[in-house]
Write a protein that holds these residues in place. Structure first.
Motif, PDB file in Angstrom:
ATOM      1  N   ASP A 123       0.816  -1.141  -0.066  1.00 59.05           N
ATOM      2  CA  ASP A 123       0.008   0.075   0.006  1.00 59.05           C
ATOM      3  C   ASP A 123       0.775   1.310  -0.117  1.00 59.05           C
ATOM      4  O   ASP A 123       1.613   1.533   0.712  1.00 59.05           O
ATOM      5  CB  ASP A 123      -0.892   0.067   1.211  1.00 59.05           C
ATOM      6  N   GLU A 124       0.599   2.063  -1.085  1.00 56.54           N
ATOM      7  CA  GLU A 124       1.241   3.454  -1.084  1.00 56.54           C
ATOM      8  C   GLU A 124       2.594   3.514  -1.764  1.00 56.54           C
ATOM      9  O   GLU A 124       3.189   4.342  -1.999  1.00 56.54           O
ATOM     10  CB  GLU A 124       1.449   4.204   0.133  1.00 56.54           C
ATOM     11  N   THR A 125       3.038   1.974  -2.020  1.00 54.30           N
ATOM     12  CA  THR A 125       4.382   1.793  -2.744  1.00 54.30           C
ATOM     13  C   THR A 125       3.916   1.302  -4.042  1.00 54.30           C
ATOM     14  O   THR A 125       4.468   1.514  -5.057  1.00 54.30           O
ATOM     15  CB  THR A 125       5.061   0.712  -1.787  1.00 54.30           C
ATOM     16  N   LEU A 126       3.077   0.285  -4.365  1.00 59.81           N
ATOM     17  CA  LEU A 126       2.709  -0.078  -5.370  1.00 59.81           C
ATOM     18  C   LEU A 126       1.350   0.035  -5.775  1.00 59.81           C
ATOM     19  O   LEU A 126       1.107   0.252  -6.975  1.00 59.81           O
ATOM     20  CB  LEU A 126       2.900  -1.856  -5.313  1.00 59.81           C
ATOM     21  N   VAL A 127       0.557   0.094  -4.967  1.00 57.22           N
ATOM     22  CA  VAL A 127      -0.870   0.483  -5.201  1.00 57.22           C
ATOM     23  C   VAL A 127      -1.196   1.592  -3.928  1.00 57.22           C
ATOM     24  O   VAL A 127      -0.764   1.798  -3.047  1.00 57.22           O
ATOM     25  CB  VAL A 127      -1.859  -0.632  -4.999  1.00 57.22           C
ATOM     26  N   HIS A 128      -2.572   2.057  -4.515  1.00 54.95           N
ATOM     27  CA  HIS A 128      -3.412   2.918  -3.490  1.00 54.95           C
ATOM     28  C   HIS A 128      -4.850   2.388  -3.436  1.00 54.95           C
ATOM     29  O   HIS A 128      -5.523   2.080  -4.446  1.00 54.95           O
ATOM     30  CB  HIS A 128      -3.344   4.277  -3.762  1.00 54.95           C
ATOM     31  N   SER A 129      -5.416   2.009  -2.139  1.00 53.07           N
ATOM     32  CA  SER A 129      -6.628   1.443  -2.035  1.00 53.07           C
ATOM     33  C   SER A 129      -7.673   2.359  -1.345  1.00 53.07           C
ATOM     34  O   SER A 129      -7.147   2.969  -0.413  1.00 53.07           O
ATOM     35  CB  SER A 129      -6.702   0.101  -1.556  1.00 53.07           C
ATOM     36  N   SER A 130      -8.869   2.210  -1.711  1.00 50.00           N
ATOM     37  CA  SER A 130      -9.959   3.165  -1.015  1.00 50.00           C
ATOM     38  C   SER A 130     -11.314   2.316  -0.739  1.00 50.00           C
ATOM     39  O   SER A 130     -11.563   1.454  -1.878  1.00 50.00           O
ATOM     40  CB  SER A 130     -10.143   4.348  -1.788  1.00 50.00           C
ATOM     41  N   PHE A 131     -11.935   2.642   0.137  1.00 51.92           N
ATOM     42  CA  PHE A 131     -13.291   2.267   0.376  1.00 51.92           C
ATOM     43  C   PHE A 131     -14.276   3.055  -0.613  1.00 51.92           C
ATOM     44  O   PHE A 131     -15.521   2.513  -0.766  1.00 51.92           O
ATOM     45  CB  PHE A 131     -13.856   2.308   1.662  1.00 51.92           C
ATOM     46  N   LYS A 132     -13.763   4.274  -0.923  1.00 52.93           N
ATOM     47  CA  LYS A 132     -14.817   5.288  -1.642  1.00 52.93           C
ATOM     48  C   LYS A 132     -14.499   4.641  -3.072  1.00 52.93           C
ATOM     49  O   LYS A 132     -13.602   4.557  -3.661  1.00 52.93           O
ATOM     50  CB  LYS A 132     -14.360   6.777  -1.558  1.00 52.93           C
ATOM     51  N   PRO A 133     -15.684   4.767  -3.639  1.00 52.70           N
ATOM     52  CA  PRO A 133     -15.728   4.249  -5.148  1.00 52.70           C
ATOM     53  C   PRO A 133     -14.879   5.157  -5.934  1.00 52.70           C
ATOM     54  O   PRO A 133     -14.879   6.424  -5.784  1.00 52.70           O
ATOM     55  CB  PRO A 133     -17.358   4.552  -5.720  1.00 52.70           C
ATOM     56  N   VAL A 134     -14.124   4.475  -6.898  1.00 50.83           N
ATOM     57  CA  VAL A 134     -12.992   5.225  -7.830  1.00 50.83           C
ATOM     58  C   VAL A 134     -13.423   4.742  -9.169  1.00 50.83           C
ATOM     59  O   VAL A 134     -13.464   3.727  -9.529  1.00 50.83           O
ATOM     60  CB  VAL A 134     -11.519   4.865  -7.415  1.00 50.83           C
ATOM     61  N   ASN A 135     -13.746   5.778 -10.094  1.00 48.64           N
ATOM     62  CA  ASN A 135     -13.827   5.480 -11.538  1.00 48.64           C
ATOM     63  C   ASN A 135     -12.851   4.978 -12.134  1.00 48.64           C
ATOM     64  O   ASN A 135     -13.382   3.831 -13.108  1.00 48.64           O
ATOM     65  CB  ASN A 135     -14.399   6.814 -12.159  1.00 48.64           C
ATOM     66  N   ASN A 136     -11.726   5.038 -12.001  1.00 44.75           N
ATOM     67  CA  ASN A 136     -10.686   4.560 -12.793  1.00 44.75           C
ATOM     68  C   ASN A 136      -9.977   3.380 -11.969  1.00 44.75           C
ATOM     69  O   ASN A 136      -8.756   3.212 -12.154  1.00 44.75           O
ATOM     70  CB  ASN A 136      -9.725   5.594 -13.335  1.00 44.75           C
ATOM     71  N   ALA A 137     -10.564   2.831 -11.007  1.00 42.26           N
ATOM     72  CA  ALA A 137      -9.924   2.013 -10.388  1.00 42.26           C
ATOM     73  C   ALA A 137      -9.407   0.721 -11.292  1.00 42.26           C
ATOM     74  O   ALA A 137     -10.381   0.301 -12.175  1.00 42.26           O
ATOM     75  CB  ALA A 137     -10.787   1.147  -9.287  1.00 42.26           C
ATOM     76  N   ASP A 138      -8.242   0.274 -11.028  1.00 42.83           N
ATOM     77  CA  ASP A 138      -7.929  -1.044 -11.577  1.00 42.83           C
ATOM     78  C   ASP A 138      -8.391  -2.288 -11.270  1.00 42.83           C
ATOM     79  O   ASP A 138      -8.604  -3.251 -11.800  1.00 42.83           O
ATOM     80  CB  ASP A 138      -6.237  -1.025 -11.659  1.00 42.83           C
ATOM     81  N   PHE A 139      -8.562  -2.538 -10.110  1.00 41.78           N
ATOM     82  CA  PHE A 139      -9.360  -3.642  -9.447  1.00 41.78           C
ATOM     83  C   PHE A 139     -10.372  -3.217  -8.526  1.00 41.78           C
ATOM     84  O   PHE A 139     -10.361  -2.087  -7.859  1.00 41.78           O
ATOM     85  CB  PHE A 139      -8.311  -4.362  -8.673  1.00 41.78           C
ATOM     86  N   ILE A 140     -11.412  -3.955  -8.119  1.00 42.78           N
ATOM     87  CA  ILE A 140     -12.231  -3.926  -7.230  1.00 42.78           C
ATOM     88  C   ILE A 140     -12.349  -5.204  -6.478  1.00 42.78           C
ATOM     89  O   ILE A 140     -12.717  -6.287  -7.032  1.00 42.78           O
ATOM     90  CB  ILE A 140     -13.725  -3.669  -7.900  1.00 42.78           C
ATOM     91  N   ILE A 141     -11.799  -5.032  -5.061  1.00 40.92           N
ATOM     92  CA  ILE A 141     -11.727  -6.496  -4.321  1.00 40.92           C
ATOM     93  C   ILE A 141     -12.964  -6.541  -3.348  1.00 40.92           C
ATOM     94  O   ILE A 141     -13.072  -5.639  -2.687  1.00 40.92           O
ATOM     95  CB  ILE A 141     -10.498  -6.375  -3.736  1.00 40.92           C
ATOM     96  N   PRO A 142     -13.834  -7.594  -3.456  1.00 46.33           N
ATOM     97  CA  PRO A 142     -14.527  -7.673  -2.484  1.00 46.33           C
ATOM     98  C   PRO A 142     -13.891  -8.302  -1.026  1.00 46.33           C
ATOM     99  O   PRO A 142     -13.226  -9.366  -1.197  1.00 46.33           O
ATOM    100  CB  PRO A 142     -15.472  -8.681  -2.940  1.00 46.33           C
ATOM    101  N   VAL A 143     -14.252  -7.613  -0.173  1.00 52.85           N
ATOM    102  CA  VAL A 143     -13.541  -8.085   1.218  1.00 52.85           C
ATOM    103  C   VAL A 143     -14.871  -8.384   2.177  1.00 52.85           C
ATOM    104  O   VAL A 143     -15.515  -7.154   2.584  1.00 52.85           O
ATOM    105  CB  VAL A 143     -12.609  -7.395   1.518  1.00 52.85           C
ATOM    106  N   GLU A 144     -14.846  -9.409   2.939  1.00 59.30           N
ATOM    107  CA  GLU A 144     -15.993  -9.876   3.751  1.00 59.30           C
ATOM    108  C   GLU A 144     -15.319  -9.445   5.295  1.00 59.30           C
ATOM    109  O   GLU A 144     -14.461  -9.723   5.561  1.00 59.30           O
ATOM    110  CB  GLU A 144     -16.302 -11.288   3.975  1.00 59.30           C
TER     111      GLU A 144
END
Length: 262
Positions: free
Chosen positions: A99-120
């Motif tokens: 995180d913040e080295t290779l990717v940045h992730s958010s719980f807020k919707p991002v239009n240009n997201a490369d991946f959307i990961i479902p997490v339970e």
């Protein structure tokens, strides 16, 4: 776009807290300032903004605790990494943060997201939106050719493992280590390189958080925290340096020269 320094540790994060984190370099917040809520997302992700002032609960694969004198509260039974594969014999081991080295992730919707990961989490599925840092594909491909690469993140496997599955198309990561492999020391999840089972003079860590490698700063190649700047070239710029570094027998002289020149 969520500009918090990493995925949040609780559902609610006030905008002024985000702003404070950005202004303070996405690393430090006054120890007296605590999260206002410990919701169901607490402890899922690595948080570099709000420091934990108490140790994690001693369950659910919690990280080792380190005492104030620097001694481990329990001794690991075996090295974190398996024996090096024969085709990696003699290679430097490069530990790479997520995180913040290779990717940045958010719980807020991002239009240009490369991946959307479902997490339970607690019976509810949450969508995590992941952006890839520019040139991460070229970087990982080349690093996997040159080194024994290990993913080491302070996030939990339920998030980081599926991200890595999608990110690492070339099998660059020989092993993956998650939060339970960290040492919890003075409010930070520290990646103790001495526990890997590799010679330290042939181990390098790439990370945006100095707290992550506080035990072994001489083994570190720091990178700037990345959020959403699509003009960023840091990973691409690092490739020639690591190509040269892959040929040395002892990494300390080269890394010292790099720190002196930068």
């Amino acid at each position: 776009m969520d500009h918090s320094p990493s995925i949040i540790t609780q559902v609610t994060r006030e905008e002024e807290e985000n702003a404070t984190c950005r202004e303070e370099g996405a690393n430090e917040v006054s120890p007296s300032k605590k999260p206002r809520s410990r919701g169901l997302l607490h402890s899922l992700f690595c948080c570099l903004c709000h420091k934990e002032t108490e140790p994690p609960p001693a369950k659910n694969n919690a990280p080792l605790l380190v005492e104030e004198n620097g001694t481990l509260s329990k001794v690991p039974a075996k090295p974190l990494l398996p024996q090096m594969q024969s085709n990696d014999a003699g290679k430097i081991c490069v530990v790479i943060d997520l995180d913040e080295t290779l990717v940045h992730s958010s719980f807020k919707p991002v239009n240009n997201a490369d991946f959307i990961i479902p997490v339970e989490i607690d019976g509810t599925v949450h969508q995590v939106y992941v952006l890839k840092r520019p040139h991460v594909d070229e970087f990982l491909k080349r690093m996997g050719e040159l080194f024994e690469c290990v993913l080491f993140t302070a996030s939990l496997a339920k998030y980081a493992d599926p991200v890595s599955d999608l990110l690492d198309k070339w099998g660059a990561f020989r092993s993956r280590l998650f939060r339970e492999s960290c040492v919890f020391h003075k409010g930070n999840y520290v990646k103790d390189l001495s526990r890997l089972g590799r010679d330290l003079n042939k181990v390098i860590i790439i990370d945006n958080s100095p707290a992550s490698y506080i035990f072994h700063p001489d083994n570190a190649v720091p990178v700037a925290s990345w959020f959403d700047d699509m003009s960023d070239t840091e990973l691409l710029d690092l490739i020639p340096f690591f190509e040269r570094l892959s040929k040395v027998d002892d990494i300390y002289d080269i890394l010292q020269q790099q720190r002196t020149s930068s």
